[in-house]
Design a protein around this motif. Sequence first.
Motif, mmCIF file in Angstrom:
data_model
loop_
_atom_site.group_PDB
_atom_site.id
_atom_site.type_symbol
_atom_site.label_atom_id
_atom_site.label_comp_id
_atom_site.label_asym_id
_atom_site.label_seq_id
_atom_site.Cartn_x
_atom_site.Cartn_y
_atom_site.Cartn_z
ATOM 1 N N SER A 1 0.830 -1.199 0.000
ATOM 2 C CA SER A 1 0.000 0.000 0.000
ATOM 3 C C SER A 1 0.870 1.258 0.000
ATOM 4 O O SER A 1 0.591 2.224 -0.711
ATOM 5 N N LEU A 2 1.943 1.243 0.789
ATOM 6 C CA LEU A 2 2.872 2.377 0.822
ATOM 7 C C LEU A 2 3.522 2.570 -0.539
ATOM 8 O O LEU A 2 3.618 3.700 -1.038
ATOM 9 N N ALA A 3 3.968 1.492 -1.162
ATOM 10 C CA ALA A 3 4.587 1.586 -2.485
ATOM 11 C C ALA A 3 3.611 2.165 -3.506
ATOM 12 O O ALA A 3 3.982 3.026 -4.316
ATOM 13 N N ASP A 4 2.348 1.721 -3.463
ATOM 14 C CA ASP A 4 1.329 2.250 -4.375
ATOM 15 C C ASP A 4 1.097 3.737 -4.136
ATOM 16 O O ASP A 4 0.996 4.526 -5.080
ATOM 17 N N TYR A 5 1.038 4.138 -2.869
ATOM 18 C CA TYR A 5 0.826 5.538 -2.521
ATOM 19 C C TYR A 5 1.984 6.399 -3.032
ATOM 20 O O TYR A 5 1.779 7.444 -3.647
ATOM 21 N N LEU A 6 3.216 5.965 -2.779
ATOM 22 C CA LEU A 6 4.383 6.742 -3.221
ATOM 23 C C LEU A 6 4.434 6.858 -4.735
ATOM 24 O O LEU A 6 4.810 7.901 -5.278
ATOM 25 N N LYS A 7 4.037 5.790 -5.425
ATOM 26 C CA LYS A 7 4.021 5.825 -6.890
ATOM 27 C C LYS A 7 2.959 6.796 -7.391
ATOM 28 O O LYS A 7 3.230 7.636 -8.252
ATOM 29 N N ASP A 8 1.746 6.713 -6.838
ATOM 30 C CA ASP A 8 0.649 7.566 -7.287
ATOM 31 C C ASP A 8 0.855 9.034 -6.908
ATOM 32 O O ASP A 8 0.616 9.929 -7.717
ATOM 33 N N ALA A 9 1.282 9.265 -5.688
ATOM 34 C CA ALA A 9 1.380 10.641 -5.193
ATOM 35 C C ALA A 9 2.649 11.353 -5.663
ATOM 36 O O ALA A 9 2.615 12.555 -5.941
ATOM 37 N N TYR A 10 3.779 10.631 -5.748
ATOM 38 C CA TYR A 10 5.050 11.292 -6.014
ATOM 39 C C TYR A 10 5.819 10.730 -7.207
ATOM 40 O O TYR A 10 6.898 11.217 -7.523
ATOM 41 N N GLY A 11 5.308 9.690 -7.831
ATOM 42 C CA GLY A 11 6.010 9.105 -8.961
ATOM 43 C C GLY A 11 7.248 8.325 -8.555
ATOM 44 O O GLY A 11 8.135 8.087 -9.364
ATOM 45 N N ILE A 12 7.316 7.909 -7.290
ATOM 46 C CA ILE A 12 8.457 7.153 -6.787
ATOM 47 C C ILE A 12 8.069 5.687 -6.753
ATOM 48 O O ILE A 12 7.032 5.321 -6.222
ATOM 49 N N GLU A 13 8.928 4.849 -7.338
ATOM 50 C CA GLU A 13 8.653 3.419 -7.289
ATOM 51 C C GLU A 13 9.946 2.648 -7.118
ATOM 52 O O GLU A 13 11.007 3.116 -7.527
ATOM 53 N N PRO A 14 9.864 1.466 -6.495
ATOM 54 C CA PRO A 14 11.087 0.690 -6.283
ATOM 55 C C PRO A 14 11.629 0.174 -7.603
ATOM 56 O O PRO A 14 10.875 -0.224 -8.481
ATOM 57 N N ALA A 15 12.927 0.175 -7.742
ATOM 58 C CA ALA A 15 13.577 -0.405 -8.912
ATOM 59 C C ALA A 15 13.744 -1.902 -8.669
ATOM 60 O O ALA A 15 13.531 -2.389 -7.567
ATOM 61 N N ALA A 16 14.149 -2.621 -9.686
ATOM 62 C CA ALA A 16 14.284 -4.072 -9.574
ATOM 63 C C ALA A 16 15.265 -4.490 -8.485
ATOM 64 O O ALA A 16 15.076 -5.490 -7.831
ATOM 65 N N GLY A 17 16.295 -3.704 -8.247
ATOM 66 C CA GLY A 17 17.296 -4.058 -7.249
ATOM 67 C C GLY A 17 16.930 -3.635 -5.850
ATOM 68 O O GLY A 17 17.709 -3.803 -4.925
ATOM 69 N N GLY A 18 15.765 -3.057 -5.650
ATOM 70 C CA GLY A 18 15.328 -2.634 -4.330
ATOM 71 C C GLY A 18 15.610 -1.172 -4.060
ATOM 72 O O GLY A 18 15.175 -0.630 -3.058
ATOM 73 N N ALA A 19 16.334 -0.494 -4.940
ATOM 74 C CA ALA A 19 16.597 0.929 -4.761
ATOM 75 C C ALA A 19 15.353 1.720 -5.161
ATOM 76 O O ALA A 19 14.452 1.192 -5.790
ATOM 77 N N VAL A 20 15.312 2.987 -4.792
ATOM 78 C CA VAL A 20 14.160 3.815 -5.128
ATOM 79 C C VAL A 20 14.462 4.557 -6.419
ATOM 80 O O VAL A 20 15.545 5.073 -6.627
ATOM 81 N N MET A 21 13.461 4.605 -7.308
ATOM 82 C CA MET A 21 13.620 5.246 -8.594
ATOM 83 C C MET A 21 12.604 6.378 -8.694
ATOM 84 O O MET A 21 11.422 6.172 -8.433
ATOM 85 N N MET A 22 13.054 7.560 -9.071
ATOM 86 C CA MET A 22 12.163 8.711 -9.218
ATOM 87 C C MET A 22 11.634 8.756 -10.643
ATOM 88 O O MET A 22 12.380 8.531 -11.589
ATOM 89 N N ALA A 23 10.355 9.092 -10.776
ATOM 90 C CA ALA A 23 9.777 9.284 -12.091
ATOM 91 C C ALA A 23 10.210 10.651 -12.607
ATOM 92 O O ALA A 23 10.536 11.534 -11.820
#
Length: 133
Positions: free
Chosen positions: A25-47
């Motif tokens: 749920s947190l990952a979905d929120y961060l993606k929707d609200a800020y365009g931030i999503e986890p990368a394949a290696g577990g790092a954070v990727m900015m849109a």
Amino acid sequence: MAEVDTAIKDIGDKIAGLTLVQAKSLADYLKDAYGIEPAAGGAVMMAPAGGAAGAAAAAVEEKTEFNVVIKAVGDKKLQVIKVVRAARGDLGLKEAKEMVDGAPKTMLEAISKEDAEKWKKELEAAGATVAVE
């Protein structure tokens, strides 16, 4: 361990204590609200800025549900019907025969990869041509 600001430590501790459902749920929120999503290696990727997340920034989801499709029956129709009845469990002889006669036909929908491969193998052993989609 390096010196960490208390506010950052509190946030980290809260994130580490999340359940899997809460973390998703947190990952979905961060993606929707800020365009931030986890990368394949577990790092954070900015849109990209400006909401131009587009297809390039979209994460590729691994397929988790598969369909087993009988493409052709082959010479051993009776054996294929038996496997269809075993796989489905809810079909009588007449319904299983109609399914086999109607090939190409989807036999099972939205099942795990392991189950799809198992039934594909059994159907092929019975003489059918099968696809997992």
